[in-house]
Motif scaffolding. Structure first.
Motif, PDB file in Angstrom:
ATOM      1  N   UNK B   6       0.848  -1.195   0.000  1.00  0.00           N
ATOM      2  CA  UNK B   6       0.000   0.000   0.000  1.00  0.00           C
ATOM      3  C   UNK B   6       0.877   1.236   0.000  1.00  0.00           C
ATOM      4  N   UNK B  39      -4.632   6.363  -2.394  1.00  0.00           N
ATOM      5  CA  UNK B  39      -3.319   5.746  -2.516  1.00  0.00           C
ATOM      6  C   UNK B  39      -3.359   4.608  -3.517  1.00  0.00           C
ATOM      7  N   UNK B  40      -2.223   3.932  -3.653  1.00  0.00           N
ATOM      8  CA  UNK B  40      -2.147   2.795  -4.568  1.00  0.00           C
ATOM      9  C   UNK B  40      -2.079   1.494  -3.787  1.00  0.00           C
ATOM     10  N   UNK B  41      -2.669   0.454  -4.355  1.00  0.00           N
ATOM     11  CA  UNK B  41      -2.585  -0.887  -3.772  1.00  0.00           C
ATOM     12  C   UNK B  41      -1.995  -1.783  -4.851  1.00  0.00           C
ATOM     13  N   UNK B  42      -0.775  -2.231  -4.615  1.00  0.00           N
ATOM     14  CA  UNK B  42      -0.035  -2.988  -5.623  1.00  0.00           C
ATOM     15  C   UNK B  42       0.095  -4.431  -5.149  1.00  0.00           C
ATOM     16  N   UNK B  43      -0.421  -5.354  -5.954  1.00  0.00           N
ATOM     17  CA  UNK B  43      -0.353  -6.781  -5.607  1.00  0.00           C
ATOM     18  C   UNK B  43       0.742  -7.415  -6.462  1.00  0.00           C
ATOM     19  N   UNK B  44       1.740  -7.992  -5.796  1.00  0.00           N
ATOM     20  CA  UNK B  44       2.933  -8.499  -6.479  1.00  0.00           C
ATOM     21  C   UNK B  44       3.100  -9.991  -6.214  1.00  0.00           C
ATOM     22  N   UNK B  66       8.907   1.759  -6.304  1.00  0.00           N
ATOM     23  CA  UNK B  66       7.450   1.820  -6.119  1.00  0.00           C
ATOM     24  C   UNK B  66       6.949   3.065  -5.401  1.00  0.00           C
TER      25      UNK B  66
END
Lengths: 82, 82
Positions: B6, B39-44, B66
Motif C-alpha cells: 500500500x 493511494x495505490x494498492x499494488x499486488x505483487x 514503487x
C-alpha cells in the motif's frame, strides 16, 4: 468513521501499468518478481455511526462514482475499534 | 508468494485527487463524506519462499521504484496461509 475502499481490476482485464512496473523491477535486478496488478486504495472519512448503514452508503458511492463496474471490483473494509 | 504493497501520501501532503472525489461525492448527495485520501494498492507475485527475505526484497523495491520517499509512505502486507 474511517472506511477503506480497495478498487482492483477484474481478473482477465489487462493491466499495462502493472506490466510496466514488473518489467522495470526485472530490469532493476528483481528477477523474482512475477505478475503485478495495480489498484487504488481510497481512505474515506464518513460521518455515519451505524456500521450497516455505513457499508450500504459506501457501496452506493462505489457503484455511483468510485469504481467502474465493467472492469473493476471494489472491496469495503471498515476497521474495528472506531 | 503474493505481497500487497500500500502506497499512501504522507500526512500533510496535499491530495487534490482525494479532494476532487470528496467534492463530487458531496455534490452527488453523499453529504456525510469528509476527507478522502487516495493511494495505490499494488499486488505483487514474488518467487521467494522465505518470508523475512521476501519482506526485505519488497522493501527494497519500494525504496527503489514503487514509492517516492519524499511524499509517500509504504506498507508491506504478506498474507498468511500461502
Amino acid at each position: 468513521m474511517q472506511v477503506i475502499v480497495n478498487i482492483s481490476l477484474k481478473e482477465g482485464v489487462l493491466d499495462p501499468q502493472g506490466q510496466a512496473i514488473a518489467r522495470s523491477l526485472n530490469d532493476l535486478g528483481f528477477q523474482e518478481v512475477g505478475e503485478i496488478r495495480v489498484g487504488k486504495r481510497i481512505v474515506i472519512e464518513v460521518n455515519e455511526p451505524n456500521r450497516a448503514r455505513l457499508h450500504q452508503r459506501v457501496a452506493k458511492m462505489c457503484e455511483t462514482l468510485l469504481s467502474n463496474a465493467v472492469i473493476e471490483d471494489y472491496d469495503i473494509d471498515i476497521p474495528d475499534g472506531q
